[in-house]
Design an enzyme around this catalytic site. Structure first.
Site, PDB file in Angstrom:
ATOM      1  N   ARG A  11       0.815  -1.230   0.000  1.00 18.10           N
ATOM      2  CA  ARG A  11       0.000   0.000   0.000  1.00 18.10           C
ATOM      3  C   ARG A  11       0.845   1.275   0.000  1.00 18.10           C
ATOM      4  O   ARG A  11       0.326   2.358  -0.263  1.00 18.10           O
ATOM      5  CB  ARG A  11      -0.946  -0.001   1.206  1.00 18.10           C
ATOM      6  CG  ARG A  11      -2.164  -0.892   1.015  1.00 18.10           C
ATOM      7  CD  ARG A  11      -3.134  -0.732   2.156  1.00 18.10           C
ATOM      8  NE  ARG A  11      -2.700  -1.455   3.345  1.00 18.10           N
ATOM      9  CZ  ARG A  11      -3.193  -1.253   4.555  1.00 18.10           C
ATOM     10  NH1 ARG A  11      -4.118  -0.332   4.747  1.00 18.10           N
ATOM     11  NH2 ARG A  11      -2.759  -1.963   5.576  1.00 18.10           N
ATOM     12  N   GLY A  70       4.041 -15.228   6.598  1.00 17.06           N
ATOM     13  CA  GLY A  70       3.462 -14.906   7.889  1.00 17.06           C
ATOM     14  C   GLY A  70       4.496 -14.637   8.965  1.00 17.06           C
ATOM     15  O   GLY A  70       5.682 -14.943   8.828  1.00 17.06           O
ATOM     16  N   GLY A 123      -5.698  -7.703  15.545  1.00 14.98           N
ATOM     17  CA  GLY A 123      -6.037  -8.928  16.259  1.00 14.98           C
ATOM     18  C   GLY A 123      -6.611  -8.594  17.628  1.00 14.98           C
ATOM     19  O   GLY A 123      -6.147  -7.670  18.301  1.00 14.98           O
ATOM     20  N   GLU A 163      -7.325 -13.020  14.869  1.00  9.10           N
ATOM     21  CA  GLU A 163      -7.108 -12.049  13.801  1.00  9.10           C
ATOM     22  C   GLU A 163      -8.441 -11.571  13.230  1.00  9.10           C
ATOM     23  O   GLU A 163      -9.452 -12.272  13.302  1.00  9.10           O
ATOM     24  CB  GLU A 163      -6.252 -12.665  12.689  1.00  9.10           C
ATOM     25  CG  GLU A 163      -4.851 -13.053  13.119  1.00  9.10           C
ATOM     26  CD  GLU A 163      -4.019 -11.866  13.569  1.00  9.10           C
ATOM     27  OE1 GLU A 163      -4.280 -10.736  13.098  1.00  9.10           O
ATOM     28  OE2 GLU A 163      -3.109 -12.047  14.389  1.00  9.10           O
ATOM     29  N   LYS A 192      29.827  29.218   3.082  1.00  9.56           N
ATOM     30  CA  LYS A 192      30.168  27.791   2.959  1.00  9.56           C
ATOM     31  C   LYS A 192      31.581  27.545   3.458  1.00  9.56           C
ATOM     32  O   LYS A 192      32.514  28.255   3.076  1.00  9.56           O
ATOM     33  CB  LYS A 192      30.000  27.359   1.506  1.00  9.56           C
ATOM     34  CG  LYS A 192      30.557  25.980   1.187  1.00  9.56           C
ATOM     35  CD  LYS A 192      31.712  26.111   0.207  1.00  9.56           C
ATOM     36  CE  LYS A 192      32.326  24.751  -0.087  1.00  9.56           C
ATOM     37  NZ  LYS A 192      33.554  24.871  -0.905  1.00  9.56           N
ATOM     38  N   ALA A 225      35.431  49.680  -3.717  1.00  8.74           N
ATOM     39  CA  ALA A 225      34.264  49.082  -4.355  1.00  8.74           C
ATOM     40  C   ALA A 225      34.557  48.751  -5.808  1.00  8.74           C
ATOM     41  O   ALA A 225      35.277  49.469  -6.499  1.00  8.74           O
ATOM     42  CB  ALA A 225      33.078  50.030  -4.259  1.00  8.74           C
TER      43      ALA A 225
END
Length: 458
Positions: free
Chosen positions: A16, A78, A140, A155, A351, A423
Protein backbone atom coordinates in the site's frame (compact mmCIF):
# COMPACT_ATOMS: atom_id res chain seq x y z
CA UNK A 1 16.44 -8.28 34.42
CA UNK A 2 17.11 -11.43 32.43
CA UNK A 3 19.23 -11.42 29.30
CA UNK A 4 17.39 -9.62 26.51
CA UNK A 5 17.43 -9.96 22.72
CA UNK A 6 15.31 -8.00 20.26
CA UNK A 7 13.79 -9.48 17.13
CA UNK A 8 12.43 -6.96 14.62
CA UNK A 9 10.11 -7.96 11.76
CA UNK A 10 11.13 -5.99 8.66
CA UNK A 11 10.56 -8.33 5.71
CA UNK A 12 7.28 -6.98 4.34
CA UNK A 13 6.99 -5.13 1.05
CA UNK A 14 4.32 -2.71 2.16
CA UNK A 15 2.25 -2.88 -1.02
CA UNK A 16 0.00 0.00 0.00
CA UNK A 17 3.02 2.33 0.21
CA UNK A 18 3.29 2.00 -3.60
CA UNK A 19 7.05 2.46 -3.36
CA UNK A 20 10.25 0.83 -4.58
CA UNK A 21 11.67 1.53 -1.13
CA UNK A 22 11.14 -1.14 1.56
CA UNK A 23 8.34 -0.03 3.87
CA UNK A 24 10.49 0.07 7.01
CA UNK A 25 12.94 2.50 5.38
CA UNK A 26 10.35 5.22 4.95
CA UNK A 27 11.17 7.98 7.37
CA UNK A 28 9.24 9.37 10.32
CA UNK A 29 10.75 12.36 12.07
CA UNK A 30 13.78 12.20 9.80
CA UNK A 31 14.69 8.56 10.56
CA UNK A 32 13.69 5.29 8.95
CA UNK A 33 10.91 3.55 10.90
CA UNK A 34 13.03 0.47 11.61
CA UNK A 35 15.84 2.73 12.82
CA UNK A 36 13.50 4.37 15.31
CA UNK A 37 12.48 0.94 16.62
CA UNK A 38 16.14 -0.01 17.08
CA UNK A 39 16.87 3.30 18.80
CA UNK A 40 14.12 2.53 21.32
CA UNK A 41 15.27 -1.01 22.14
CA UNK A 42 18.89 0.08 22.34
CA UNK A 43 17.96 2.22 25.36
CA UNK A 44 16.61 -0.92 27.04
CA UNK A 45 20.05 -2.54 27.19
CA UNK A 46 19.36 -5.19 24.55
CA UNK A 47 22.28 -7.57 24.03
CA UNK A 48 21.45 -8.66 20.50
CA UNK A 49 19.37 -7.09 17.76
CA UNK A 50 18.16 -9.39 14.98
CA UNK A 51 16.30 -7.90 12.03
CA UNK A 52 14.31 -10.18 9.72
CA UNK A 53 14.57 -8.88 6.16
CA UNK A 54 12.87 -9.88 2.92
CA UNK A 55 11.69 -7.43 0.27
CA UNK A 56 14.49 -4.91 -0.33
CA UNK A 57 16.56 -6.69 2.29
CA UNK A 58 19.88 -5.49 0.90
CA UNK A 59 18.74 -1.88 1.20
CA UNK A 60 17.64 -2.43 4.81
CA UNK A 61 20.91 -4.14 5.66
CA UNK A 62 22.95 -1.38 4.02
CA UNK A 63 21.00 1.32 5.86
CA UNK A 64 21.34 -0.28 9.30
CA UNK A 65 24.89 -1.53 8.83
CA UNK A 66 26.38 -3.08 11.96
CA UNK A 67 23.51 -2.09 14.22
CA UNK A 68 21.93 -5.54 13.92
CA UNK A 69 22.26 -9.15 12.83
CA UNK A 70 20.16 -10.05 9.80
CA UNK A 71 18.05 -13.08 8.92
CA UNK A 72 16.44 -13.45 5.50
CA UNK A 73 12.81 -14.51 5.09
CA UNK A 74 12.91 -15.27 1.38
CA UNK A 75 9.22 -16.21 1.23
CA UNK A 76 6.82 -14.03 3.22
CA UNK A 77 4.61 -16.71 4.77
CA UNK A 78 3.46 -14.91 7.89
CA UNK A 79 4.90 -13.66 11.15
CA UNK A 80 5.22 -17.16 12.61
CA UNK A 81 7.24 -18.24 9.60
CA UNK A 82 9.45 -15.15 10.00
CA UNK A 83 10.28 -16.02 13.60
CA UNK A 84 11.03 -19.63 12.60
CA UNK A 85 13.74 -18.28 10.30
CA UNK A 86 15.54 -16.94 13.37
CA UNK A 87 15.91 -20.28 15.13
CA UNK A 88 19.33 -21.05 13.60
CA UNK A 89 20.57 -17.70 14.99
CA UNK A 90 18.81 -17.41 18.36
CA UNK A 91 17.70 -21.00 18.96
CA UNK A 92 20.31 -21.50 21.69
CA UNK A 93 19.72 -18.10 23.28
CA UNK A 94 18.46 -18.27 26.86
CA UNK A 95 16.66 -15.20 28.06
CA UNK A 96 13.85 -12.94 26.98
CA UNK A 97 13.13 -12.34 23.31
CA UNK A 98 11.42 -9.03 22.61
CA UNK A 99 9.49 -9.29 19.33
CA UNK A 100 8.76 -5.98 17.61
CA UNK A 101 7.55 -4.70 14.26
CA UNK A 102 9.78 -2.53 12.10
CA UNK A 103 6.82 -0.38 11.04
CA UNK A 104 5.83 0.79 14.57
CA UNK A 105 8.05 3.85 15.08
CA UNK A 106 5.84 5.36 17.81
CA UNK A 107 6.42 2.75 20.54
CA UNK A 108 8.22 4.23 23.55
CA UNK A 109 10.90 2.98 25.87
CA UNK A 110 8.53 3.42 28.84
CA UNK A 111 5.95 1.04 27.39
CA UNK A 112 8.53 -1.61 26.54
CA UNK A 113 10.01 -1.31 30.02
CA UNK A 114 6.54 -1.82 31.50
CA UNK A 115 5.97 -4.82 29.21
CA UNK A 116 9.23 -6.42 30.33
CA UNK A 117 8.50 -5.69 34.00
CA UNK A 118 5.10 -7.38 33.67
CA UNK A 119 6.70 -10.33 31.92
CA UNK A 120 9.32 -10.80 34.61
CA UNK A 121 7.07 -10.20 37.62
CA UNK A 122 4.42 -12.71 36.48
CA UNK A 123 6.89 -15.35 35.31
CA UNK A 124 4.95 -15.65 32.07
CA UNK A 125 6.00 -17.67 29.07
CA UNK A 126 4.80 -14.79 26.92
CA UNK A 127 3.58 -11.26 27.59
CA UNK A 128 1.65 -9.24 25.01
CA UNK A 129 1.73 -5.47 24.63
CA UNK A 130 -1.93 -4.58 24.13
CA UNK A 131 -3.87 -1.37 23.59
CA UNK A 132 -7.47 -0.22 23.93
CA UNK A 133 -8.31 0.85 20.40
CA UNK A 134 -11.35 3.10 19.79
CA UNK A 135 -11.68 1.54 16.34
CA UNK A 136 -10.06 -1.93 16.44
CA UNK A 137 -10.76 -2.78 12.81
CA UNK A 138 -7.84 -4.62 11.27
CA UNK A 139 -6.19 -5.56 14.55
CA UNK A 140 -6.04 -8.93 16.26
CA UNK A 141 -8.33 -9.05 19.34
CA UNK A 142 -7.23 -10.17 22.79
CA UNK A 143 -9.61 -12.85 24.00
CA UNK A 144 -9.70 -13.41 27.77
CA UNK A 145 -11.45 -16.02 29.88
CA UNK A 146 -13.94 -15.37 32.71
CA UNK A 147 -11.05 -14.77 35.13
CA UNK A 148 -9.53 -12.14 32.83
CA UNK A 149 -6.60 -14.31 31.75
CA UNK A 150 -5.44 -14.17 28.14
CA UNK A 151 -6.62 -17.22 26.21
CA UNK A 152 -5.75 -16.42 22.61
CA UNK A 153 -5.47 -13.77 19.92
CA UNK A 154 -8.01 -13.73 17.08
CA UNK A 155 -7.11 -12.05 13.80
CA UNK A 156 -9.64 -9.76 12.12
CA UNK A 157 -10.30 -12.12 9.20
CA UNK A 158 -10.75 -15.14 11.48
CA UNK A 159 -12.83 -13.51 14.22
CA UNK A 160 -16.44 -14.27 15.10
CA UNK A 161 -18.85 -11.33 15.48
CA UNK A 162 -18.80 -11.54 19.27
CA UNK A 163 -14.98 -11.54 19.24
CA UNK A 164 -14.64 -8.61 16.85
CA UNK A 165 -16.47 -6.24 19.23
CA UNK A 166 -13.52 -6.54 21.65
CA UNK A 167 -11.52 -3.30 21.73
CA UNK A 168 -8.40 -4.62 23.42
CA UNK A 169 -6.06 -5.33 20.54
CA UNK A 170 -2.73 -6.96 19.93
CA UNK A 171 -0.03 -4.40 19.06
CA UNK A 172 2.19 -7.08 17.52
CA UNK A 173 4.81 -6.65 20.23
CA UNK A 174 5.66 -9.41 22.71
CA UNK A 175 8.12 -10.60 25.31
CA UNK A 176 8.81 -14.36 25.11
CA UNK A 177 10.71 -16.78 27.29
CA UNK A 178 13.05 -18.04 24.59
CA UNK A 179 13.11 -21.65 25.82
CA UNK A 180 9.30 -21.80 25.62
CA UNK A 181 8.97 -19.95 22.33
CA UNK A 182 10.91 -22.19 19.96
CA UNK A 183 9.00 -25.47 20.57
CA UNK A 184 5.71 -23.67 19.81
CA UNK A 185 6.85 -22.67 16.34
CA UNK A 186 6.79 -26.29 15.16
CA UNK A 187 3.11 -26.50 16.16
CA UNK A 188 1.95 -23.53 14.05
CA UNK A 189 -0.63 -24.23 11.36
CA UNK A 190 -1.55 -22.29 8.22
CA UNK A 191 -5.21 -23.31 8.61
CA UNK A 192 -6.59 -19.75 8.60
CA UNK A 193 -8.03 -17.15 6.25
CA UNK A 194 -4.60 -15.95 5.15
CA UNK A 195 -3.04 -19.39 4.77
CA UNK A 196 -0.05 -18.17 6.79
CA UNK A 197 1.76 -19.08 9.99
CA UNK A 198 0.71 -16.58 12.66
CA UNK A 199 2.98 -15.79 15.62
CA UNK A 200 -0.26 -14.92 17.43
CA UNK A 201 -1.15 -18.63 17.50
CA UNK A 202 1.77 -19.18 19.88
CA UNK A 203 -0.37 -17.61 22.61
CA UNK A 204 -3.06 -20.31 22.31
CA UNK A 205 -0.45 -23.06 22.12
CA UNK A 206 1.18 -21.85 25.34
CA UNK A 207 -2.15 -21.53 27.18
CA UNK A 208 -3.25 -25.00 26.06
CA UNK A 209 0.06 -26.31 27.31
CA UNK A 210 -0.60 -24.92 30.79
CA UNK A 211 1.73 -21.94 30.46
CA UNK A 212 0.87 -18.45 31.64
CA UNK A 213 0.42 -15.65 29.12
CA UNK A 214 0.31 -12.11 30.51
CA UNK A 215 -0.53 -8.77 28.94
CA UNK A 216 0.37 -5.14 29.55
CA UNK A 217 -1.90 -2.47 28.12
CA UNK A 218 -0.10 0.63 26.94
CA UNK A 219 -1.58 3.90 28.21
CA UNK A 220 -1.47 5.46 24.74
CA UNK A 221 -2.93 3.37 21.92
CA UNK A 222 -1.13 5.57 19.36
CA UNK A 223 2.12 3.82 20.25
CA UNK A 224 0.82 0.67 18.62
CA UNK A 225 -0.07 2.25 15.29
CA UNK A 226 1.62 0.45 12.42
CA UNK A 227 2.42 2.25 9.16
CA UNK A 228 1.14 0.54 6.02
CA UNK A 229 0.35 3.48 3.73
CA UNK A 230 1.41 7.03 2.96
CA UNK A 231 -1.62 8.29 4.89
CA UNK A 232 -0.56 6.35 7.99
CA UNK A 233 3.01 7.57 7.48
CA UNK A 234 1.77 11.16 7.67
CA UNK A 235 -0.31 10.32 10.75
CA UNK A 236 2.75 8.85 12.49
CA UNK A 237 4.75 11.94 11.58
CA UNK A 238 2.04 14.16 13.05
CA UNK A 239 1.90 12.17 16.30
CA UNK A 240 5.69 12.25 16.70
CA UNK A 241 5.72 15.99 16.03
CA UNK A 242 2.90 16.61 18.51
CA UNK A 243 4.75 14.68 21.21
CA UNK A 244 7.94 16.66 20.66
CA UNK A 245 6.24 20.04 20.57
CA UNK A 246 4.45 19.30 23.84
CA UNK A 247 7.74 18.21 25.42
CA UNK A 248 9.37 21.48 24.34
CA UNK A 249 6.52 23.70 25.48
CA UNK A 250 6.46 21.93 28.86
CA UNK A 251 10.19 22.73 29.11
CA UNK A 252 9.74 26.47 28.52
CA UNK A 253 9.88 26.84 24.73
CA UNK A 254 7.27 29.05 23.02
CA UNK A 255 5.84 27.54 19.83
CA UNK A 256 3.60 30.07 18.11
CA UNK A 257 1.78 27.51 15.95
CA UNK A 258 2.49 23.88 16.91
CA UNK A 259 0.57 22.60 13.89
CA UNK A 260 3.08 24.28 11.58
CA UNK A 261 6.31 23.71 13.50
CA UNK A 262 8.34 20.58 12.77
CA UNK A 263 10.90 19.45 15.34
CA UNK A 264 12.60 16.04 15.17
CA UNK A 265 12.65 13.97 18.38
CA UNK A 266 16.44 14.20 18.73
CA UNK A 267 16.52 18.02 18.60
CA UNK A 268 17.23 20.05 21.75
CA UNK A 269 15.81 23.55 22.32
CA UNK A 270 16.60 25.77 25.31
CA UNK A 271 14.06 27.65 27.45
CA UNK A 272 12.66 31.04 26.42
CA UNK A 273 13.35 30.31 22.77
CA UNK A 274 10.51 31.17 20.39
CA UNK A 275 9.77 28.99 17.37
CA UNK A 276 7.75 30.72 14.66
CA UNK A 277 5.55 28.94 12.08
CA UNK A 278 7.33 27.15 9.29
CA UNK A 279 10.32 26.27 11.46
CA UNK A 280 11.88 22.88 10.67
CA UNK A 281 14.52 21.56 13.08
CA UNK A 282 16.07 18.27 12.02
CA UNK A 283 18.73 15.73 12.88
CA UNK A 284 21.04 16.55 15.78
CA UNK A 285 20.23 20.26 15.89
CA UNK A 286 20.74 22.00 19.24
CA UNK A 287 19.18 25.41 19.89
CA UNK A 288 20.21 27.47 22.92
CA UNK A 289 18.14 29.73 25.15
CA UNK A 290 16.38 33.00 24.35
CA UNK A 291 16.56 32.54 20.59
CA UNK A 292 13.98 33.48 17.98
CA UNK A 293 13.86 30.94 15.16
CA UNK A 294 11.75 31.45 12.05
CA UNK A 295 9.42 31.99 10.46
CA UNK A 296 10.31 29.60 7.64
CA UNK A 297 13.71 28.48 8.86
CA UNK A 298 15.15 25.00 8.34
CA UNK A 299 18.13 23.86 10.40
CA UNK A 300 19.62 20.38 9.97
CA UNK A 301 22.44 19.23 12.29
CA UNK A 302 23.12 22.80 13.39
CA UNK A 303 24.47 23.90 16.76
CA UNK A 304 22.99 27.26 17.78
CA UNK A 305 24.04 29.20 20.87
CA UNK A 306 22.01 31.69 22.92
CA UNK A 307 20.28 34.99 22.08
CA UNK A 308 20.13 34.48 18.32
CA UNK A 309 17.57 35.68 15.78
CA UNK A 310 17.40 33.46 12.70
CA UNK A 311 14.61 33.85 10.15
CA UNK A 312 13.98 32.71 6.56
CA UNK A 313 17.23 30.72 6.67
CA UNK A 314 18.45 27.29 5.61
CA UNK A 315 21.44 25.98 7.55
CA UNK A 316 22.94 22.50 7.66
CA UNK A 317 25.95 20.91 9.35
CA UNK A 318 27.24 24.19 10.73
CA UNK A 319 27.53 26.17 13.99
CA UNK A 320 26.15 29.53 15.06
CA UNK A 321 27.52 31.10 18.24
CA UNK A 322 25.73 33.73 20.39
CA UNK A 323 23.93 37.00 19.75
CA UNK A 324 23.80 36.46 16.00
CA UNK A 325 21.27 38.03 13.62
CA UNK A 326 20.70 36.04 10.43
CA UNK A 327 18.28 36.48 7.54
CA UNK A 328 16.18 36.74 5.57
CA UNK A 329 17.07 34.38 2.71
CA UNK A 330 20.39 33.08 3.98
CA UNK A 331 22.05 29.74 3.19
CA UNK A 332 24.61 28.43 5.68
CA UNK A 333 26.41 25.43 4.23
CA UNK A 334 28.46 22.67 5.92
CA UNK A 335 31.58 23.37 7.98
CA UNK A 336 30.67 26.98 8.63
CA UNK A 337 31.19 28.51 12.07
CA UNK A 338 29.50 31.86 12.68
CA UNK A 339 31.03 33.73 15.63
CA UNK A 340 29.38 35.90 18.29
CA UNK A 341 27.51 39.10 17.41
CA UNK A 342 27.70 38.47 13.65
CA UNK A 343 25.13 40.01 11.31
CA UNK A 344 24.29 38.15 8.10
CA UNK A 345 21.65 39.91 6.05
CA UNK A 346 19.49 39.06 3.07
CA UNK A 347 20.62 36.86 0.18
CA UNK A 348 23.94 35.72 1.62
CA UNK A 349 25.50 32.26 1.24
CA UNK A 350 28.34 31.10 3.50
CA UNK A 351 30.17 27.79 2.96
CA UNK A 352 33.05 26.08 4.78
CA UNK A 353 34.06 29.32 6.47
CA UNK A 354 34.93 30.72 9.90
CA UNK A 355 33.35 34.07 10.67
CA UNK A 356 34.82 36.20 13.47
CA UNK A 357 33.05 38.11 16.23
CA UNK A 358 31.10 41.21 15.21
CA UNK A 359 31.59 40.77 11.48
CA UNK A 360 28.87 41.95 9.10
CA UNK A 361 27.66 40.56 5.76
CA UNK A 362 24.68 42.87 5.20
CA UNK A 363 23.49 41.50 1.85
CA UNK A 364 24.08 39.83 -1.51
CA UNK A 365 27.37 38.05 -0.85
CA UNK A 366 28.95 34.63 -1.36
CA UNK A 367 31.62 33.74 1.20
CA UNK A 368 33.12 30.32 0.52
CA UNK A 369 36.20 28.56 1.92
CA UNK A 370 37.15 31.64 3.90
CA UNK A 371 38.58 32.65 7.26
CA UNK A 372 37.08 35.99 8.20
CA UNK A 373 38.38 37.78 11.28
CA UNK A 374 36.47 39.86 13.84
CA UNK A 375 35.00 43.25 13.04
CA UNK A 376 35.04 42.81 9.26
CA UNK A 377 32.54 44.64 7.06
CA UNK A 378 31.68 43.03 3.72
CA UNK A 379 29.94 45.23 1.19
CA UNK A 380 27.04 43.98 -0.89
CA UNK A 381 27.82 41.91 -3.95
CA UNK A 382 31.16 40.68 -2.59
CA UNK A 383 32.26 37.24 -3.75
CA UNK A 384 35.16 35.07 -2.68
CA UNK A 385 36.24 33.41 -5.90
CA UNK A 386 37.30 30.09 -4.43
CA UNK A 387 37.32 27.61 -7.33
CA UNK A 388 39.79 27.56 -10.22
CA UNK A 389 38.07 24.69 -12.00
CA UNK A 390 40.13 22.01 -10.25
CA UNK A 391 40.84 23.05 -6.66
CA UNK A 392 39.03 25.06 -3.98
CA UNK A 393 41.27 27.77 -2.50
CA UNK A 394 40.85 29.74 0.75
CA UNK A 395 40.47 33.43 1.31
CA UNK A 396 41.62 35.17 4.50
CA UNK A 397 40.00 38.46 5.47
CA UNK A 398 41.76 39.76 8.56
CA UNK A 399 40.46 41.68 11.57
CA UNK A 400 38.80 45.03 10.94
CA UNK A 401 39.06 44.89 7.15
CA UNK A 402 36.53 46.72 4.99
CA UNK A 403 35.59 45.25 1.62
CA UNK A 404 33.70 47.58 -0.68
CA UNK A 405 30.63 46.65 -2.68
CA UNK A 406 30.78 44.44 -5.76
CA UNK A 407 34.29 43.13 -5.06
CA UNK A 408 35.80 39.82 -6.18
CA UNK A 409 38.45 38.29 -3.92
CA UNK A 410 40.25 35.70 -6.07
CA UNK A 411 41.62 32.95 -3.81
CA UNK A 412 44.13 32.15 -2.56
CA UNK A 413 44.40 35.68 -1.25
CA UNK A 414 44.77 37.48 2.09
CA UNK A 415 43.25 40.84 3.00
CA UNK A 416 45.32 42.39 5.80
CA UNK A 417 44.17 43.86 9.12
CA UNK A 418 42.25 47.15 8.95
CA UNK A 419 42.82 47.36 5.19
CA UNK A 420 40.35 48.68 2.64
CA UNK A 421 39.27 47.21 -0.67
CA UNK A 422 37.72 49.76 -2.98
CA UNK A 423 34.26 49.08 -4.36
CA UNK A 424 34.17 47.23 -7.65
CA UNK A 425 37.65 45.75 -7.23
CA UNK A 426 38.94 42.37 -8.33
CA UNK A 427 41.72 41.46 -5.93
CA UNK A 428 44.21 38.80 -7.02
CA UNK A 429 47.19 39.65 -4.77
CA UNK A 430 47.57 39.88 -0.99
CA UNK A 431 46.72 43.24 0.58
CA UNK A 432 49.01 44.39 3.46
CA UNK A 433 47.68 45.58 6.81
CA UNK A 434 46.12 49.07 6.77
CA UNK A 435 46.51 49.38 2.97
CA UNK A 436 44.02 50.49 0.34
CA UNK A 437 43.60 48.12 -2.60
CA UNK A 438 41.79 49.15 -5.75
CA UNK A 439 41.60 46.76 -8.68
CA UNK A 440 39.44 48.37 -11.33
CA UNK A 441 39.82 49.04 -15.04
CA UNK A 442 40.52 52.68 -15.78
CA UNK A 443 37.31 54.59 -16.47
CA UNK A 444 37.05 55.90 -20.00
CA UNK A 445 34.66 58.72 -20.93
CA UNK A 446 33.93 59.75 -24.52
CA UNK A 447 32.15 63.08 -24.52
CA UNK A 448 29.40 63.78 -27.05
CA UNK A 449 29.41 60.10 -28.07
CA UNK A 450 25.61 59.95 -28.12
CA UNK A 451 24.07 61.66 -31.18
CA UNK A 452 20.68 61.57 -32.80
CA UNK A 453 22.01 58.84 -35.09
CA UNK A 454 23.30 56.65 -32.23
CA UNK A 455 19.85 55.59 -31.16
CA UNK A 456 17.35 56.56 -33.79
CA UNK A 457 14.17 57.83 -32.20
CA UNK A 458 10.95 56.20 -33.29
Amino acid sequence: MKQLAALVLAAGKGTRMKSKLPKVLHKVGGKAMVERVLDTVQDLGVERNVVIIGFGGEAVQTYLGERAEFVVQAEQNGTGHAVKMVQPVLGQYEGTVLLLCGDTPLVTKASLEALLAEHESTGAAATILTAHMPDPTGYGRIIRNAEGQVERIVEQKDGKPEELVVQEVNTGMYAFDSKKLWPCLDQLSADNAQGELYITDVVGILVNGGERVSAYMTKDFEESLGVNSRVQLAEAESILRRRKNKELMDAGVTIIDPNNTYVAPEVTVGPDTILHPGTVLEGTTVIGSNCEIGPHTRLTNVIVGDDNVIHFTYGHDCEIKNGVDIGPYVHLRPNTVVGDQVHIGNFVEVKNSNIGTGTKFPHLSYIGDSDVGPGVNIGCGTITVNYDGKVKHRTTISEGAFVGCNSNLVAPVTIGKYSYVGAGSTITKDVPDRALAVGRAKQMVKENWVTDETFKKK
